[in-house]
Design an enzyme around this catalytic site. Structure first.
Site: not given
Length: 430
Positions: A233-235
């Site tokens: 997942l993105d940051k």
């Protein structure tokens, strides 16, 4: 229409989860119907092994390594001169700019037959560039005592609710404090050396990368050991991730991602309302040529080799503030980096809080401030000003358990920052 009227009543101090057998009913409606009644993890009577503490298990996963990849091209710089590292980065997908710069410094790049080791060297139209990509430099991931929100755990898999601002795995810009560091400690694994992936910005990807190297056969796995991160997942994105705890589970889950049989449901707040309110967007996604940290939806990009096939299904759950914002459900058919964010931008409704893709705070305030009740205007300004990430949450994750063969599904509520904005917009009732 699907309702999430229970959202403001969620307990947001500790993320809980609901696990239930697969059914044709909407996963979100099941989740929002049952979640307020659930105080602890619920297990269906389906034969899944009892929850157990994680044992110090060695997990082999593949390296990502484009070492030896070569390009030989004539520069076509429409705007005159361009930095050598920028030009090479724009010509190679899947290789980070840091990796390109390392290749230049190691003397693996020539311009017009002469070695150039300065990354800021300017090239111009007509220059002939020869580049060989260097080996990935191994990173050391050390076990760190980082609090983890464990949604589910057995001998084979671990499901985690990732908080905002946590990077999934170490990279040159984020060597510590990652999910991998926390899992190494949780599973009592030693520190390990491994080759980092090519995602050196804030993206672990929205989700799983369908690149071939992510589904390499076990026989070609490298000898390094680290937790089996199957997708990312993105940051800034919160929500559910599954981690494999043995080689068999990793290979089985990776194959499910490759075949697109994993159920992944996200919810987001958009600036504006998608039109039509329900549909499917199938636009290829590739690296934005004008901004290396951003992806872009590129119609026809697959034919030109600039992008890869990407498809998302979406449905507006609820609209707020006279069309100023919407709560949108997303279901992914593919797993490209920043897929939801890039598709939302292409549709003209970037995610609220997504500064990279146009969902800026100023845009959100211009759409919402005057459309909420006067008594709520000060609070909406404060909430949006504090929002420092895209309003995107991985709310449902379903997959076939790699050892039991059972279809399992997990849910967790959105975090407080997203829930507070939704609660205020709903309460304002405009």
């Amino acid at each position: 229409m699907l309702s999430i009227s229970q959202l403001p009543s969620f307990s947001l101090t500790t993320a809980k989860s609901l696990r239930y057998p697969s059914s044709p009913s909407s996963s979100l409606s099941i989740f929002f119907s049952f979640f307020p009644k659930v105080s602890n993890f619920v297990r269906a009577s389906s034969g899944i092994p009892n929850l157990v503490a994680c044992s110090p298990t060695e997990i082999i996963i593949p390296r990502v390594n484009n070492a030896g990849l070569r390009i030989e091209e004539i520069v076509d710089a429409a705007k005159g001169k361009i930095r050598l590292d920028s030009w090479i980065s724009s010509r190679i997908n899947g290789v980070s700019r840091a990796r390109v710069q390392s290749s230049i410094r190691l003397g693996l790049v020539t311009v017009n037959g002469r070695v150039v080791d300065k990354v800021s060297h300017n090239v111009k139209s007509g220059d002939e560039v020869n580049c060989t990509i260097s080996e990935l430099q191994p990173l050391k991931a050390e076990a760190e005592d980082i609090p983890l929100d464990i949604v589910y755990e057995d001998k084979h898999v671990l499901v985690v609710n990732k908080p905002a601002h946590m990077v999934v795995h170490p990279a040159p810009g984020n060597p510590t404090g990652t999910l991998v560091n926390g899992i190494l400690h949780h599973c009592s694994l030693p520190c390990v050396d491994y080759s980092n992936s090519e995602e050196d910005d804030d993206s672990d990807e929205e989700t799983f990368s369908d690149d071939e190297e992510m589904t390499t056969s076990p026989s070609s796995y490298a000898a390094s050991v680290r937790p089996g991160i199957v997708h990312r997942l993105d940051k800034g994105t919160t929500g559910l991730l599954v981690v494999a705890k043995d080689e068999h589970s990793h290979a089985h889950l990776a194959e499910q991602f490759k075949l697109h049989t994993i159920e992944r449901v996200y919810v987001s707040l958009t600036t504006g309302v998608p039109s039509p309110p329900q549909g499917r967007i199938e636009i290829p996604i590739g690296r934005d040529s004008s901004n290396r940290i951003r992806m872009a939806a590129i119609p026809g990009g697959v034919r030109g080799g600039r992008a890869r096939h990407a498809a998302s299904r979406y449905k507006v759950i609820e609209t707020f503030a006279g069309g100023g914002s919407a709560l949108v459900e997303w279901r992914l058919e593919t797993g490209r980096t920043h897929q939801i964010r890039a598709h939302a931008k292409y549709m003209g409704v970037p995610l609220l809080g997504d500064e990279v893709y146009g969902g800026t705070k100023s845009m959100a305030l211009s759409l919402l401030q005057k459309r909420v009740s006067r008594s709520d205007q000060e609070e909406i300004i404060e909430l949006i000003s504090r929002m420092d990430r895209p309003c995107l949450h991985a709310i449902v994750l379903g997959f076939t358990h790699p050892c039991t063969g059972e279809i399992v599904k997990f849910s967790c509520p959105p975090p407080s920052d997203l829930a507070e904005i939704v609660g205020l917009l709903r309460r304002s009732g405009l």
